[in-house]
Write an enzyme that holds these catalytic residues in place. Sequence first.
Site, short mmCIF file in Angstrom:
data_model
loop_
_atom_site.label_atom_id
_atom_site.label_comp_id
_atom_site.label_asym_id
_atom_site.label_seq_id
_atom_site.Cartn_x
_atom_site.Cartn_y
_atom_site.Cartn_z
N ASN A 9 41.55 43.55 46.97
CA ASN A 9 41.24 43.98 45.60
C ASN A 9 39.90 43.38 45.19
OD1 ASN A 9 41.17 44.66 42.92
ND2 ASN A 9 42.82 43.27 42.31
N LYS A 11 38.21 44.00 42.57
CA LYS A 11 38.04 43.91 41.11
C LYS A 11 36.66 44.43 40.71
CE LYS A 11 41.12 40.00 41.22
NZ LYS A 11 41.85 39.05 40.44
N GLU A 167 52.90 39.19 42.13
CA GLU A 167 51.73 38.36 41.85
C GLU A 167 51.99 37.51 40.61
OE1 GLU A 167 47.94 40.11 43.63
OE2 GLU A 167 48.26 41.13 41.73
N GLY A 173 43.53 34.24 40.98
CA GLY A 173 42.16 33.82 40.71
C GLY A 173 42.05 32.38 40.24
#
Length: 253
Positions: A9, A11, A167, A173
Site C-alpha cells: 500500500n 498510500k 490492521e 505507520g
Amino acid sequence: MRLPIIGANWKMHKTIREAESFAAEFPADADLYRKVEVVIFPTFTALAVVGNALRGTGIKMGAQNMHFETKGAFTGEISPNMLLDAGCSYVLLGHSERRHIFKETNEFINKKVKAALAHGLVPILCIGETLEERQNGRTEDVCKEQLLGSLTDIEARDITTMVVAYEPVWAIGTGVNATSQDAEETIAFIRRIIHEKYGQKAGESVRIQYGGSVKPTNAREYFSKENIDGALVGGASLEVDSLSEIIKSAGII
Ligand code: PEP
C-alpha cells in the site's frame, strides 16, 4: 492451503515516474509470485504506468479506494470499471485511514464491497481497533462489528474469494507492531466469526492478512502463524529491497 498474499500500500507516495521505475526495477521471479500473490496499490495517477510495467510479471495491481457507482456526478471519485480499465484486479476498502480521517462507515464500505464483487474486483477489506479500543478490551467487538457491518448481505461464496486485512490502527505507520501472537489470536477470532456466519468453507478459505509496521525483520514471524496469510505493508513497501525481502519471507514458509 491458502496462498499467502502480500499487498504493497503506497498510500499518497510516489510520482508517476517514481512508481514506474519501482515497477521496472522490481525483481522478475514468476516462480515466487506463483507461491506468494503480490499486489501493488499505487496512487490513482500511477495506475496506468504501473499496470503496463507489471504486465507479464505475475505481480498484480490494485487501487487504494473506489466509489460504488459506475459513473455520474461524484466529483473526485473513481469507479470500479475505471479501475478495471486501468488494469486493477484488487481494491483496498475500509482502510483505517479512510475510516478515521475520511469518516467512512461500515454501511458505506459495504456498498463498495458489493460493487467491487459485482465488477470482478477482489476487495481487501481492512478492519482493526484503535489503541483506546484495545485498552478497553474491545478488540474483538470492534473487529466483529466492522467485519459483519462491511459484509452485510454478501454471499458465502463471495467471502471465499475476498481478502480481509486485520490492521490494528495503533500499529499502522507507527513502528509499533502487534506481536505475532496477538495478531494470530485476533485473526483466528476473525476466521471463527466468518466460519460461524458463512460456513466452514468460507472460514477455511478466506485469506486474512496482518498489517501494521511489517518489515523485513519481523515479517517471517507473522507468516509462520497458522491463521496469518500474508501482510498488508505500508512504509516498508516503498523500497524495492524491503518489499522483496518481505515477499521472500512469505515464500519460504
Ligand atoms: C498500511 O498502510 O496498511 C500499513 C500497514 O502501513 P505500515 O506498514 O506503514 O504500518
